[in-house]
Design a protein around this motif. Structure first.
Motif, PDB file in Angstrom:
ATOM      1  N   LEU A  31       0.824  -1.200   0.000  1.00 17.60           N
ATOM      2  CA  LEU A  31       0.000   0.000   0.000  1.00 17.60           C
ATOM      3  C   LEU A  31       0.863   1.256   0.000  1.00 17.60           C
ATOM      4  O   LEU A  31       0.579   2.228  -0.715  1.00 17.60           O
ATOM      5  N   HIS A  32       1.944   1.237   0.789  1.00 24.76           N
ATOM      6  CA  HIS A  32       2.851   2.391   0.803  1.00 24.76           C
ATOM      7  C   HIS A  32       3.436   2.636  -0.586  1.00 24.76           C
ATOM      8  O   HIS A  32       3.518   3.777  -1.058  1.00 24.76           O
ATOM      9  N   THR A  33       3.858   1.573  -1.247  1.00 23.67           N
ATOM     10  CA  THR A  33       4.442   1.724  -2.584  1.00 23.67           C
ATOM     11  C   THR A  33       3.400   2.213  -3.587  1.00 23.67           C
ATOM     12  O   THR A  33       3.679   3.074  -4.429  1.00 23.67           O
ATOM     13  N   LEU A  34       2.191   1.672  -3.512  1.00 22.53           N
ATOM     14  CA  LEU A  34       1.122   2.103  -4.407  1.00 22.53           C
ATOM     15  C   LEU A  34       0.878   3.604  -4.280  1.00 22.53           C
ATOM     16  O   LEU A  34       0.825   4.328  -5.278  1.00 22.53           O
ATOM     17  N   ILE A  35       0.730   4.089  -3.042  1.00 20.27           N
ATOM     18  CA  ILE A  35       0.402   5.501  -2.835  1.00 20.27           C
ATOM     19  C   ILE A  35       1.566   6.396  -3.221  1.00 20.27           C
ATOM     20  O   ILE A  35       1.389   7.431  -3.873  1.00 20.27           O
ATOM     21  N   SER A  36       2.789   6.015  -2.828  1.00 21.10           N
ATOM     22  CA  SER A  36       3.938   6.890  -3.087  1.00 21.10           C
ATOM     23  C   SER A  36       4.296   6.969  -4.564  1.00 21.10           C
ATOM     24  O   SER A  36       4.861   7.967  -5.019  1.00 21.10           O
ATOM     25  N   THR A  37       3.963   5.931  -5.332  1.00 19.71           N
ATOM     26  CA  THR A  37       4.336   5.933  -6.751  1.00 19.71           C
ATOM     27  C   THR A  37       3.196   6.365  -7.664  1.00 19.71           C
ATOM     28  O   THR A  37       3.425   7.038  -8.676  1.00 19.71           O
ATOM     29  N   MET A  38       1.957   5.990  -7.329  1.00 18.69           N
ATOM     30  CA  MET A  38       0.838   6.266  -8.228  1.00 18.69           C
ATOM     31  C   MET A  38      -0.035   7.425  -7.763  1.00 18.69           C
ATOM     32  O   MET A  38      -0.771   8.014  -8.556  1.00 18.69           O
ATOM     33  N   TYR A  39       0.008   7.742  -6.484  1.00 21.26           N
ATOM     34  CA  TYR A  39      -0.799   8.837  -5.945  1.00 21.26           C
ATOM     35  C   TYR A  39       0.085   9.729  -5.070  1.00 21.26           C
ATOM     36  O   TYR A  39      -0.093   9.803  -3.850  1.00 21.26           O
ATOM     37  N   PRO A  40       1.070  10.392  -5.643  1.00 23.45           N
ATOM     38  CA  PRO A  40       2.033  11.149  -4.825  1.00 23.45           C
ATOM     39  C   PRO A  40       1.408  12.309  -4.067  1.00 23.45           C
ATOM     40  O   PRO A  40       2.013  12.814  -3.120  1.00 23.45           O
TER      41      PRO A  40
END
Length: 645
Positions: free
Chosen positions: A489-498
């Motif tokens: 989830l952290h990777t999803l948000i930081s990469t796709m929803y900065p």
């Protein structure tokens, strides 16, 4: 393209000199996602190597263990004085042949003396030393026998002594005694913390180097050689019967024939034991081969076994401060061949390659993940989630209003108060020039000159993930899937929803905010207590920083709350008391009043948890998901993307 071909000679490296970093990182991340910390994940990587490319430490140990078993079957420790007994019998045979040729009373009396010799080799030596030989050949054979056993006894204490003591005479024995005394003095200085200098060691070698043909370069090398040999002798002695041991010690003391030298030898043995306690002092050797081994052969065999055992221990890497640098690469090549040496070289390159790639770093002697390493770990966790998801992942939630920090539309308009300051520089300067007319000097800007680029406005979402870290999570198999989900989830948000924000709070008896790096290297906490009240309070403080965002809380747990704060201390009770439930519901209601929504992910369906979650959902108006922990990552990522897209 030009290709060159050559016959395989065993020296070529089919995989080239470089470690495939991506593959090494992938294997490391697999172990991290299985719950290992960075140190142990690297250890597993080194144990396994890179399958299909080269083996790891485990394979090297297996080969070494097989070699050790073969060595143990090559001989057996037997009577160390058997060869010496045979030598004494040969001396007596030669003497009796000379006496048989004489027809006189002295010859008959000498035969009676030989007949009366005791059975003990030590007693025979003492008697024959006073005996006047009739045979020159027998006398010479006896002298050579004494010299040989004396050299073997000395060599059993210090390797190489056999070469240095070819023809021991009183002067040479005196030099030996002086050397051992000086050596003891130097070792005892080290034992007391008064470390001898290199100059003092070099001076020792100038005076006594004849006794050390291996020419050690410093005190450490000398100590290692001496201690290894002395430990081998102690193991040889421990492998004998009590009678054999006593007989050999009696003979050795008699042959040294010098009380001071015997004292210095005993002193040396005690010093070596104290300075090298990790060696296998006094451990019997299990050798079950057919060939009997005497003193010299037995010591050589034990030396070889000790070298194998030390190499096995170094390959095991399970002692404090273990490092691949401890492994003797040259010795490994000698025993297992060039391929084993190349495998060790590759393993040594792995850690360097991971550090060079910025994935791990050494801090205070421990291996830790870097932010880049955490990102790669999250990417792998997210990739595993997406292996089971087929979703159209749009990264924007479009609203009709223009302006803001989304993607530009290509249009511009006058700036209004509250707009993001994305100035169209060309239009802004043009407006100022038109307004000012022809002027000399700098052009002054006023607010009416400003024009901004239109952009799609995107919603901003602030999420707090509450992750249960109590003792029950790993016991029920939930902790690792939950940890993988959080990293994904952290990777999803930081990469796709900065533009979104994610905070992670772990809670057991207490709650605390965790960075992704801490989470990646964190294991569950072996304490009792599920303190949701503290977790909800921390979540509220974090979300208060994002007043303009859509705020949500994701709660992942396998049980109802069993702890709450009483001042600064934790109150724990199972089953939970009413006071714990009331304080927990109060914090949840405060979150709801401040505009946060809550989604609860239940990993168990116990009656207590079900009752708690039903009441919580009615109180805050949130959603409840009953989900298997294996599907947790897919469920949360799918829900986030669906609601966000």
């Amino acid at each position: 393209m030009t290709n060159r071909y050559a016959r395989w000679d065993g020296s070529q490296d089919p995989f080239g000199p470089d470690i495939p970093v991506d593959e090494a990182v992938g294997r490391l991340n697999e172990h991290l996602l299985e719950g290992w910390d960075a140190e142990w994940a690297l250890r597993r990587l080194l144990e396994e190597g890179l399958p299909g490319r080269f083996g790891g430490l485990e394979k090297l140990r297996e080969r070494l263990e097989q070699l050790r078993r073969e060595q143990e079957r090559r001989g057996r420790i037997s009577d160390p004085l058997e060869q010496f007994r045979q030598g004494l019998e040969e001396v007596q045979r030669l003497e009796r042949e000379a006496l048989a040729d004489r027809d006189d009373d002295d010859a008959r009396f000498a035969e009676m003396l030989l007949d009366a010799l005791p059975d003990s080799p030590t007693a025979q030596v003492n008697e024959l030393r006073r005996y006047e030989f009739a045979s020159v050949e027998a006398e010479q054979a006896f002298a050579e026998l004494l010299e040989e056993i004396r050299r073997q006894v000395l060599d059993s204490h210090m390797r190489g002594m056999t070469e240095a003591m070819r023809n021991p005479d009183p002067e040479q024995m005196a030099r030996l005694k002086d050397m051992v005394a000086d050596l003891n003095a130097m070792l005892e200085r080290r034992a007391t913390g008064d470390e001898p200098t290199q100059e003092q060691f070099d001076d020792f070698m100038r005076r006594h180097g004849e006794f050390f043909p291996e020419r050690p370069r410093n005190l450490d090398e000398l100590l290692q050689a001496l201690a290894t040999r002395a430990a081998a002798f102690s193991r040889f002695m421990a492998s004998l019967t009590p009678e054999q041991r006593a007989e050999l010690m009696e003979l050795a003391e008699g042959l040294l024939d010098d009380v001071d030298l015997a004292f210095e030898m005993d002193r040396l043995g005690a010093n070596l034991r104290m300075l090298a306690p990790s060696l296998a002092w006094g451990e019997p050797v299990d050798m079950d081969g057919a060939e009997p081994l005497g003193l010299a052969e037995g010591l050589a065999a034990i030396d070889d076994l000790a070298a194998l055992e030390q190499l096995e221990q170094a390959l095991g890497q399970d002692y404090p401060g273990a490092s691949l640098a401890d492994i003797d690469a040259e010795r490994l090549r000698q025993l297992l061949g060039e391929e084993a040496g190349r495998d060790l070289d590759r393993l040594r390159q792995i850690e360097r390659a991971l550090e060079k790639a910025g994935v791990v770093v050494r801090a205070a002697g421990r291996l830790e993940l870097t932010p880049r390493g955490v990102r790669k770990l999250g990417e792998r966790a997210l990739a595993k989630v997406f292996e089971r998801l087929t979703l159209d992942m749009q990264g924007a939630h479009d609203l009709p209003a223009a302006g803001g920090e989304g993607d530009p539309t290509g249009a511009v308009r006058p700036w209004q108060f509250g707009d993001a300051f994305r100035l169209d520089i060309r239009r802004t300067v043009h407006n100022a020039v038109v307004r000012s007319g022809p002027v000399r000097g700098p052009i002054r800007l006023v607010p009416d000159d400003f024009e901004v680029e239109e952009a799609e406005r995107r919603t901003e979402v602030a999420t707090v993930l509450l992750l249960d870290m109590s003792r029950s999570m790993p016991l029920r198999g939930h902790w690792l899937p939950a940890k993988r989900m959080a990293l994904a989830l952290h990777t999803l948000i930081s990469t796709m929803y900065p533009e979104d924000h994610l905070d992670i709070i772990g809670f057991s008896d207490y709650a605390r905010v965790m960075s992704p790096t801490e989470l990646a290297q964190l294991d569950w906490e072996p304490v009792y207590g599920t303190n949701m009240e503290h977790a909800f309070g921390l979540a509220g403080r974090l979300l208060s920083k994002h007043r303009d965002a859509t705020r949500q809380v994701l709660l992942v747990t396998d049980g109802e709350p069993t702890a709450h704060l009483e001042g600064e201390h934790v109150f724990f009770q199972w089953p939970p008391v009413q006071r714990t439930l009331e304080k927990t519901f109060a914090e949840a209601a405060r979150l709801c009043r401040n505009g946060a929504t809550m989604n609860v992910f239940m990993l168990e369906r116990s009656p207590g948890l079900t009752r708690f979650v039903d009441h919580l959902a009615r109180l805050v108006g949130g959603r409840v998901f009953s989900v298997d922990s294996i599907e947790l990552g897919q469920m949360i990522v799918r829900d986030y993307v669906t609601r966000r897209g």
